[in-house]
Enzyme design. Structure first.
Site, short mmCIF file in Angstrom:
data_model
loop_
_atom_site.label_atom_id
_atom_site.label_comp_id
_atom_site.label_asym_id
_atom_site.label_seq_id
_atom_site.Cartn_x
_atom_site.Cartn_y
_atom_site.Cartn_z
N GLY A 50 16.01 -35.14 3.42
CA GLY A 50 15.50 -36.45 3.78
C GLY A 50 16.44 -37.21 4.70
O GLY A 50 17.62 -36.91 4.81
N GLU A 85 5.67 -38.88 10.35
CA GLU A 85 5.76 -37.55 9.75
C GLU A 85 4.98 -37.49 8.45
O GLU A 85 5.13 -38.34 7.58
CB GLU A 85 7.23 -37.18 9.49
CG GLU A 85 7.40 -35.77 8.95
CD GLU A 85 8.85 -35.44 8.63
OE1 GLU A 85 9.29 -34.32 8.98
OE2 GLU A 85 9.54 -36.28 8.03
N GLY A 135 17.19 -34.76 11.32
CA GLY A 135 16.36 -35.92 11.02
C GLY A 135 14.91 -35.52 10.83
O GLY A 135 14.55 -34.34 10.86
N THR A 153 11.58 -28.75 -0.12
CA THR A 153 10.41 -28.26 0.62
C THR A 153 10.51 -26.78 0.98
O THR A 153 9.53 -26.06 0.94
CB THR A 153 10.22 -29.08 1.91
OG1 THR A 153 11.48 -29.20 2.58
CG2 THR A 153 9.67 -30.46 1.59
N ASN A 154 11.69 -26.33 1.37
CA ASN A 154 11.92 -24.91 1.72
C ASN A 154 13.15 -24.41 0.97
O ASN A 154 14.14 -24.02 1.59
CB ASN A 154 12.12 -24.76 3.24
CG ASN A 154 11.00 -25.37 4.04
OD1 ASN A 154 9.86 -24.93 3.97
ND2 ASN A 154 11.30 -26.39 4.81
N LEU A 207 17.18 -27.34 12.15
CA LEU A 207 16.86 -27.51 13.56
C LEU A 207 17.52 -28.79 14.08
O LEU A 207 17.10 -29.89 13.74
CB LEU A 207 15.34 -27.58 13.76
CG LEU A 207 14.52 -26.46 13.09
CD1 LEU A 207 13.02 -26.66 13.37
CD2 LEU A 207 14.96 -25.08 13.54
N PRO A 210 16.98 -28.56 0.62
CA PRO A 210 15.82 -29.41 0.33
C PRO A 210 14.87 -28.76 -0.67
O PRO A 210 14.95 -27.56 -0.93
CB PRO A 210 15.15 -29.56 1.69
CG PRO A 210 15.40 -28.22 2.34
CD PRO A 210 16.79 -27.81 1.88
N CYS A 233 9.18 -29.12 8.82
CA CYS A 233 9.29 -30.37 9.58
C CYS A 233 8.94 -30.22 11.06
O CYS A 233 8.69 -31.21 11.74
CB CYS A 233 10.69 -30.97 9.43
SG CYS A 233 12.02 -29.84 9.92
#
Length: 483
Positions: free
Chosen positions: A197, A338, A215, A116-117, A417, A114, A248
């Site tokens: 996503g 979220e 998810g 984001t990280n 996760l 992703p 997340c």
């Protein structure tokens, strides 16, 4: 030439090389594998600041200082957790049950990364893939391509320095949707490790290839009346502002009891939270989601002040988090969904029982199976939440963003996760090398068919003459003693 066609061919070439490399790697001893993983950990740590700054500059998400900590968790925390795992050869032998367990690599792992990280997830996925004896092909998010490729190159150099075959770690340098689809559906891909996503995770599970996907998160944080309010608020704000909320597992709303509502609000304000009025809530809420109902990328990883300004709302310059008091939970209410940024919904309930129901409602609205947090000193309430909440991780008295990934808890350090079946995932684990390997079992026979038919009865015809004679003598002696 067409970029999409080039990217597809690149994937096929990477998989071809990975297959050859993994065939060689599958003959490596545990000591050889561990030496490679250790070297990658050391090398990634050397570059933790460089990669953090690169990720922040390329994506515009979060804070580079916090990304350093995430890179360190991936390089050092993950390594410390997995270094002593047995993953190849005989990993366990039960002499009483007469079962031998042998670690077997899956083959080639497709690692979807992703934005984001990005760098921390590459370090983490490559290390756990190689620890389990696999090859790995990395599919970068296009918006984080350069920092992902750079991270992969650092790991490739370290692995090959310790004897890893060329091609064991591959990275797509022309990332396209078509390339990712080719990687996921190719016959040589053994498992997809998908982080990103919701649409991408669904595509991974629909590819026909075994997949582990994650998810969306939407974890509420419940502050129960016995909690240390000051400490609970500190943990929540530390978590929600860590890397500007892009993890997340971070809190997405606060639920508390009416008896301590005023104390909680006062403490939130004292520690830098800004409570939006109704008009301000509507303005901020209007930019959190896109027209199609998905999270707006414009707010991801931005500061509270930046988001307020974008919405046309004036807040103090030291505002850490924006909070909107809410009563409704619905897909149309962005504050009950979220939000990967420092924005929280706030709900007040009469007691812990109704708070429990509210938390379930929030999770079922979005993020079911993922993570939630409770701040409480009442073990009975904590246990009730653990028994009833549809999550894979109930975090107790900790910052959710850091507790969920195993930084402030003893969960497996992980950036993937699992959300369990209820969340559409194939596992509820924090993913480790144990999820990326198969176990072959050699099971010795301990009974014969006649043993099953004659349990407790006459001697088995499969026994040797001496065994049968001895059994008859023992039975005769026992019968005489009992009579």
């Amino acid at each position: 030439m067409d970029k999409d066609l080039l990217s597809i061919q690149e994937v096929r070439d990477l998989l071809k090389e990975a297959k050859k490399a993994q065939s060689i790697y599958s003959t490596f001893t545990q000591e050889q594998i561990d030496a490679i993983v250790k070297e990658m950990s050391i090398e990634a740590t050397k570059h933790e600041v460089e990669l953090a700054k690169m990720a922040n500059q390329e994506t515009g998400f979060g804070k580079w200082e916090d990304k350093v900590l995430k890179n360190r968790l991936a390089a050092q925390g993950v390594y410390d957790y997995i270094k002593d795992m047995k993953t190849t050869g005989i990993i366990n032998e039960d002499k009483n049950a007469k079962i031998i367990e042998i670690g077997v690599p899956m083959g080639i792992i497709a690692a979807l990364i992703p934005s984001t990280n990005p760098t921390s997830t590459v370090i983490y996925k490559v290390m756990i893939s190689l620890k389990a004896g696999n090859a790995v092909v990395i599919s970068p998010h296009p918006n984080a391509k350069e920092c992902i490729i750079r991270t992969a190159e650092i790991l490739i150099e370290a692995a090959e320095r310790m004897g890893a075959p060329k091609g064991l770690i591959g990275v797509i340098k022309t990332p396209t949707l078509q390339a990712t689809n080719e990687l996921m559906k190719h016959k040589d891909t053994s498992l997809i490790l998908a982080t990103g996503g919701e649409a991408m995770v669904k595509a991974a599970y629909s590819s026909g290839t075994p997949a582990i996907g994650v998810g969306p998160g939407n974890g509420p944080a419940f502050i129960e009346r016995s909690a240390d309010v000051k400490l609970a608020v500190k943990r929540i704000l530390d978590s929600k502002t860590f890397d500007n909320g892009v993890i997340c597992a971070s809190e997405q709303s606060i639920v508390t009891e009416s008896i301590i509502r005023n104390d909680v609000i006062a403490e939130l304000k004292k520690q830098g939270a800004y409570f939006l009025n109704r008009e301000e809530s509507d303005k901020v809420g209007s930019i959190l989601m896109r027209a199609n109902g998905t999270m707006s990328p414009k707010i991801v990883g931005k500061t509270a002040v930046y988001i307020a300004e974008m919405a046309g709302v004036s807040v103090p310059s030291d505002t850490r988090v924006l909070i909107s008091e809410e009563r409704e939970v619905s897909h149309a209410n962005p504050y009950s969904r979220e939000k990967l940024c420092p924005v929280l919904g706030f709900y007040t309930e009469e007691n812990w029982e109704t708070a429990c129901e509210r938390c379930i409602e929030i999770l079922q609205n979005e993020g079911v199976g993922h993570t939630m947090t409770i701040h409480s000193e009442n073990d009975n309430v904590i246990r009730e939440f653990a028994l009833k909440k549809p999550v894979s991780r109930l975090l107790v008295n900790t910052a959710a963003a850091l507790g969920g990934v195993g930084a402030t808890t003893n969960l497996a350090p992980a950036f993937t996760l699992g959300c369990g079946a209820v969340g559409g995932s194939s596992t509820s684990d924090n993913i480790s090398p144990l999820n990326l390997m198969n176990i072959r079992r050699a099971a010795y026979g301990t009974k014969e068919l006649c043993d099953l038919r004659n349990s407790g009865g006459s001697s088995c015809e499969c026994q040797s003459g001496a065994e049968a004679e001895l059994e008859q003598i023992v039975k005769k002696v026992l019968n005489e003693l009992l009579s």
